[in-house]
Write an enzyme that holds these catalytic residues in place. Structure first.
Site, PDB file in Angstrom:
ATOM      1  N   HIS A  18       1.120  -2.976  -2.014  1.00 23.35           N
ATOM      2  CA  HIS A  18       0.794  -2.983  -0.578  1.00 23.35           C
ATOM      3  C   HIS A  18      -0.657  -2.532  -0.347  1.00 23.35           C
ATOM      4  O   HIS A  18      -1.395  -3.132   0.432  1.00 23.35           O
ATOM      5  CB  HIS A  18       1.698  -2.000   0.193  1.00 23.35           C
ATOM      6  CG  HIS A  18       3.150  -2.353   0.230  1.00 23.35           C
ATOM      7  ND1 HIS A  18       4.135  -1.467  -0.139  1.00 23.35           N
ATOM      8  CD2 HIS A  18       3.797  -3.482   0.623  1.00 23.35           C
ATOM      9  CE1 HIS A  18       5.325  -2.026   0.036  1.00 23.35           C
ATOM     10  NE2 HIS A  18       5.156  -3.253   0.483  1.00 23.35           N
ATOM     11  N   LYS A  42      18.429  -2.256   7.823  1.00 22.51           N
ATOM     12  CA  LYS A  42      18.034  -2.507   6.429  1.00 22.51           C
ATOM     13  C   LYS A  42      18.395  -1.325   5.531  1.00 22.51           C
ATOM     14  O   LYS A  42      18.140  -1.370   4.331  1.00 22.51           O
ATOM     15  CB  LYS A  42      16.527  -2.789   6.345  1.00 22.51           C
ATOM     16  CG  LYS A  42      16.174  -4.248   6.545  1.00 22.51           C
ATOM     17  CD  LYS A  42      14.850  -4.582   5.876  1.00 22.51           C
ATOM     18  CE  LYS A  42      14.613  -6.084   5.815  1.00 22.51           C
ATOM     19  NZ  LYS A  42      13.332  -6.416   5.174  1.00 22.51           N
ATOM     20  N   ARG A  91       4.160 -12.633  -3.874  1.00 18.74           N
ATOM     21  CA  ARG A  91       4.204 -12.274  -5.302  1.00 18.74           C
ATOM     22  C   ARG A  91       4.627 -13.446  -6.165  1.00 18.74           C
ATOM     23  O   ARG A  91       4.023 -13.731  -7.171  1.00 18.74           O
ATOM     24  CB  ARG A  91       5.177 -11.108  -5.535  1.00 18.74           C
ATOM     25  CG  ARG A  91       4.579  -9.780  -5.187  1.00 18.74           C
ATOM     26  CD  ARG A  91       5.634  -8.788  -4.884  1.00 18.74           C
ATOM     27  NE  ARG A  91       6.430  -9.239  -3.744  1.00 18.74           N
ATOM     28  CZ  ARG A  91       7.360  -8.533  -3.178  1.00 18.74           C
ATOM     29  NH1 ARG A  91       7.669  -7.364  -3.660  1.00 18.74           N
ATOM     30  NH2 ARG A  91       8.022  -8.988  -2.133  1.00 18.74           N
ATOM     31  N   SER A 129       9.010  -2.600  -3.589  1.00 15.44           N
ATOM     32  CA  SER A 129       9.608  -1.310  -3.209  1.00 15.44           C
ATOM     33  C   SER A 129      11.007  -1.204  -3.810  1.00 15.44           C
ATOM     34  O   SER A 129      11.435  -0.141  -4.255  1.00 15.44           O
ATOM     35  CB  SER A 129       9.694  -1.196  -1.693  1.00 15.44           C
ATOM     36  OG  SER A 129       8.416  -1.273  -1.122  1.00 15.44           O
TER      37      SER A 129
HETATM   38  P1  ADP Z   1       9.578  -6.621   3.984  1.00 12.98           P
HETATM   39  O1  ADP Z   1      10.912  -5.940   4.071  1.00 12.98           O
HETATM   40  O2  ADP Z   1       9.046  -7.067   5.308  1.00 12.98           O
HETATM   41  O3  ADP Z   1       9.496  -7.718   2.945  1.00 12.98           O
HETATM   42  P2  ADP Z   1       7.957  -5.014   2.182  1.00 12.98           P
HETATM   43  O4  ADP Z   1       7.463  -3.622   2.417  1.00 12.98           O
HETATM   44  O5  ADP Z   1       8.872  -5.253   1.042  1.00 12.98           O
HETATM   45  O6  ADP Z   1       8.581  -5.468   3.566  1.00 12.98           O
HETATM   46  O7  ADP Z   1       6.713  -5.976   2.010  1.00 12.98           O
HETATM   47  C1  ADP Z   1       5.720  -6.101   2.990  1.00 12.98           C
HETATM   48  C2  ADP Z   1       4.761  -7.198   2.588  1.00 12.98           C
HETATM   49  O8  ADP Z   1       4.056  -6.790   1.425  1.00 12.98           O
HETATM   50  C3  ADP Z   1       5.443  -8.512   2.218  1.00 12.98           C
HETATM   51  O9  ADP Z   1       4.623  -9.577   2.662  1.00 12.98           O
HETATM   52  C4  ADP Z   1       5.485  -8.478   0.716  1.00 12.98           C
HETATM   53  O10 ADP Z   1       5.497  -9.773   0.154  1.00 12.98           O
HETATM   54  C5  ADP Z   1       4.184  -7.769   0.420  1.00 12.98           C
HETATM   55  N1  ADP Z   1       4.197  -7.113  -0.880  1.00 12.98           N
HETATM   56  C6  ADP Z   1       5.101  -6.239  -1.354  1.00 12.98           C
HETATM   57  N2  ADP Z   1       4.807  -5.860  -2.619  1.00 12.98           N
HETATM   58  C7  ADP Z   1       3.684  -6.545  -2.957  1.00 12.98           C
HETATM   59  C8  ADP Z   1       2.882  -6.634  -4.139  1.00 12.98           C
HETATM   60  N3  ADP Z   1       3.204  -5.956  -5.243  1.00 12.98           N
HETATM   61  N4  ADP Z   1       1.799  -7.447  -4.124  1.00 12.98           N
HETATM   62  C9  ADP Z   1       1.507  -8.157  -3.008  1.00 12.98           C
HETATM   63  N5  ADP Z   1       2.219  -8.126  -1.874  1.00 12.98           N
HETATM   64  C10 ADP Z   1       3.295  -7.338  -1.836  1.00 12.98           C
END
Ligand code: ADP
Length: 172
Positions: A18, A42, A91, A129
């Site tokens: 992130h 969630k 990703r 996450s």
């Molecule tokens: P959500 O529940 O909305 O998917 P996340 O916190 O899992 O929330 O992810 C938020 C954003 O960050 C999403 O667009 C996700 O694809 C992106 N993201 C999460 N991990 C990574 C990573 N390792 N590299 C690039 N983008 C990421």
């Protein structure tokens, strides 16, 4: 009035994946708003307050980053800001279909809004996450994938037996 991007997500917890997206977005935008979804359905590991605190701590010395939370529809939250762009990270191809549907839905709800996707960096393509939580719960090390303060919060959440913590080198 500069260019503002909203980076929405669960951030449960925030990872270097992130953070990398935010840092790269700052090269393009004047301001990035990290918008943490307050969605109890969630069943997040960390409460909205905990997620806000962690993210605010991490970005406290990064100018032009604001950490906020929102409830309900993202487009309604975005309408209250002067952002025109939603920022998301990609990703793997498996992210694509969901993201494509969300971006299309958000655009149909607000035709002035666009979603910008940034590719993950090679160092973090495997970081999510969800996997961070799974590994941490089983006592695996997640150092280098999430900031130290998140490592500490995960340890507190999963309070491992002392013997295991010693083995992991956490109790020195
Ligand atoms: P959500 O529940 O909305 O998917 P996340 O916190 O899992 O929330 O992810 C938020 C954003 O960050 C999403 O667009 C996700 O694809 C992106 N993201 C999460 N991990 C990574 C990573 N390792 N590299 C690039 N983008 C990421």
């Amino acid at each position: 009035m500069g260019k503002v991007a909203i980076y929405p997500g669960s951030f449960d917890p925030i990872t270097y994946g992130h953070i990398d997206i935010v840092e790269r977005a700052l090269e393009i935008f004047d301001k990035v708003i990290v918008a943490i979804a307050d969605n109890a359905e969630k069943r997040p590991l960390f409460s909205i307050e905990e997620r806000l605190r962690m993210a605010r701590d991490i970005f406290k010395e990064t100018p032009h980053v604001i950490v906020d939370s929102f409830k309900g529809l993202l487009v309604d939250y975005v309408a209250k800001t002067n952002a025109k762009v939603i920022l998301r990270g990609l990703r793997a191809t498996s992210d694509f279909e969901y993201e494509f549907h969300m971006a299309s839905m958000n655009r149909s709800l607000n035709t002035h809004l666009d979603t910008l996707f940034m590719m993950t960096s090679k160092d973090y393509f495997f970081v999510s996450s969800r996997t961070i939580k799974e590994v941490a719960q089983l006592g695996g090390g997640v150092e280098g994938l999430v900031p130290d303060l998140v490592v500490r919060r995960l340890k507190e959440k999963f309070k491992l037996p002392i013997a295991k913590r010693k083995q992991m080198g956490w109790d020195d």
